[in-house]
Design a protein around this motif. Structure first.
Motif, short mmCIF file in Angstrom:
data_model
loop_
_atom_site.label_atom_id
_atom_site.label_comp_id
_atom_site.label_asym_id
_atom_site.label_seq_id
_atom_site.Cartn_x
_atom_site.Cartn_y
_atom_site.Cartn_z
N SER A 118 48.18 -9.99 31.07
CA SER A 118 47.33 -9.74 32.24
C SER A 118 46.24 -10.81 32.36
O SER A 118 45.24 -10.60 33.04
CB SER A 118 46.65 -8.36 32.13
OG SER A 118 47.58 -7.32 32.07
N HIS A 135 46.19 -6.65 28.35
CA HIS A 135 46.92 -7.38 27.31
C HIS A 135 47.02 -8.86 27.71
O HIS A 135 46.58 -9.25 28.81
CB HIS A 135 48.29 -6.74 27.09
CG HIS A 135 49.11 -6.59 28.33
ND1 HIS A 135 49.78 -7.65 28.88
CD2 HIS A 135 49.35 -5.53 29.14
CE1 HIS A 135 50.43 -7.24 29.96
NE2 HIS A 135 50.17 -5.96 30.15
N GLU A 146 46.01 -2.31 37.71
CA GLU A 146 46.48 -1.08 38.36
C GLU A 146 46.32 0.17 37.48
O GLU A 146 46.36 1.29 37.97
CB GLU A 146 47.93 -1.23 38.80
CG GLU A 146 48.88 -1.34 37.64
CD GLU A 146 50.13 -2.10 38.00
OE1 GLU A 146 50.67 -1.85 39.07
OE2 GLU A 146 50.56 -2.94 37.20
N ASP A 185 44.80 -2.15 31.29
CA ASP A 185 46.04 -2.71 30.72
C ASP A 185 45.79 -4.17 30.35
O ASP A 185 46.54 -5.06 30.72
CB ASP A 185 47.18 -2.58 31.74
CG ASP A 185 48.56 -2.76 31.12
OD1 ASP A 185 48.71 -2.53 29.90
OD2 ASP A 185 49.49 -3.13 31.86
N ASP A 221 46.16 -7.76 37.52
CA ASP A 221 46.93 -6.53 37.30
C ASP A 221 46.12 -5.32 36.82
O ASP A 221 46.55 -4.63 35.87
CB ASP A 221 48.02 -6.81 36.24
CG ASP A 221 49.38 -6.99 36.88
OD1 ASP A 221 49.44 -7.09 38.11
OD2 ASP A 221 50.38 -7.02 36.14
#
Ligand code: SR1
Ligand code: MG
Length: 404
Positions: free
Chosen positions: A233, A230, A251, A228, A249
């Protein structure tokens, strides 16, 4: 669900119980939850000399509430990903002080002296000289070391098994890689984009290309991903006079196609550039895709001589990098499109005045479609750059606006 959902008032005792903090009289806590899924708390002492962050996964999507349940086991994927990134790129993530699997909580370095890259860019800030190169390097370091080039076969099979992340992968398969192209309650968009949203749902070639990328996402286990990556993050700033870039982040981490991480970063820098273009303040936006690709490619090529399986020859490296590039371009397109007409929009666009929001969103959507449909023809960063320029609102939306 059977675990302890933490509130700010619980954090002091929680940190003491976990052995992270002794003096309960000298601790202040504030909640800084910002992402879509989890809660984050910052704890600090009165003198501001000590601080920690606590991140906890809720049993649902934070921004949706209990109506969208989600297993808190995603924190296991995040803790595992941090372990792997700590081996491959320790200077590019926060320090992790502890993981409490029972309560789905991570205790980690407080990064609040840094700024979220998206926020920084939205406020008109520039990229640091190394920001995008560092992101490319991180993707190379994590992906090489967790690929069949960097890890013995049996060890990698164990990593693949340990890293399955079905619920969060399904979110991506849905919200990024299918829903924007069908009627779905998650989708929404600015009314000024009605025509494009309708057109995109009816476009058969676009849909087939997205289907191919979706299948690549579901089946191509090249390496462990952040999942993720982006600009929300990434934290940026300076410490002791030096540029600092930290990625957090992870996850959504799983073993998937390397181009997905690069593509997510590219999509978000391109949307940020569309915003800057609309505002007439491009600055250094145009270089970022190239700089991150070069950071990735240079690092990956640098690691190549250390590969554990030399049956993969130098000619195969060229073919492999070509595939990563093309898939990254396509994934960038899907991420742009979902951020405009799907779920989880970007403040880069939503905080613009209405007319500029529509102009920048149309620019982004048209570019997204190009990246998906014509990814095989877009052979290098300059080609993407040229498409960005070709599709830009004539004279810049802001100029048009001033002329009215
Ligand atoms: C329901 S989660 C929506 C989005 O938030 C996360 O940050 C991911 O980008 C996901 O797609
Ligand atoms: Mg996140």
């Amino acid at each position: 669900m059977g675990y302890r959902i933490l509130d700010p008032d619980d954090i002091p005792v929680y940190l003491r119980e976990r052995g992270h903090w002794d003096d309960l009289d000298d601790i202040r806590v504030r909640e800084v939850s910002d992402g879509n899924l989890n809660r984050v708390f910052l704890a600090s002492n009165g003198a501001g000399t000590r601080s920690l962050a606590v991140k906890q996964a809720l049993p649902w999507v934070r921004v949706a509430g209990p109506s969208w349940p989600l297993s808190p086991d995603r924190s296991d994927a995040e803790a595992r990903a941090y372990e792997q990134i700590a081996k491959a790129a320790p200077d590019k993530i926060p320090a992790i002080h502890g993981y409490d699997a029972e309560n789905h909580a991570l205790v980690m370095e407080d990064l609040s002296d840094l700024t979220v890259l998206r926020t920084h860019l939205n406020e008109g800030g520039s990229y640091g000289p190394s920001t995008s190169a560092r992101i490319g390097e991180l993707v190379a370091q994590l992906s090489f070391t967790t690929s069949d080039f960097g890890m013995p076969s049996a060890e990698r099979k164990a990593l693949i098994a340990a890293s399955v992340n079905p619920e969060l992968c399904k979110i991506t398969e849905d919200v990024v890689l299918s829903e924007p192209y069908v009627e779905h309650e998650h989708n929404h968009w600015h009314p000024g984009l009605d025509d494009l949203a309708t057109e995109f749902r009816a476009a058969t070639r676009l849909r087939t290309e997205v289907a191919e990328l979706r299948h690549v996402f579901m089946t191509s286990g090249q390496a462990l991903l952040h999942g993720d990556l982006h600009t929300g993050s990434v934290m940026v700033g300076r410490r002791d006079g030096a540029e600092v870039v930290r990625v957090f982040d992870p996850e959504f981490s799983f073993v998937g196609p390397i181009g997905f991480d690069l593509g997510l970063y590219w999509a978000n820098v391109l949307v940020s550039e569309a915003r800057a273009h609309a505002l007439g303040s491009e600055g250094d936006h145009a270089d970022q895709l190239r700089l991150s690709w070069e950071g990735f490619e240079t690092e990956f090529r640098g690691l190549w001589p250390t590969r554990v399986d030399t049956f993969f020859d130098d000619a195969y490296l060229e073919r492999f990098l070509g595939r990563v590039w093309t898939e990254a371009v396509g994934f960038a397109g899907t991420e742009i499109i979902r951020r405009v007409i799907g779920f989880a929009h970007l403040t880069d666009l939503t905080t613009l005045p209405d007319d500029l929001q529509v102009a920048a969103s149309r620019h982004a959507l048209l570019l997204g479609r190009e990246l998906v449909v014509h990814r095989a023809e877009l052979a290098d960063p300059e080609s993407v750059r040229a498409r960005f320029g070709d599709l830009a609102p004539r004279g810049g939306a802001n100029h048009r606006r001033a002329a009215v």
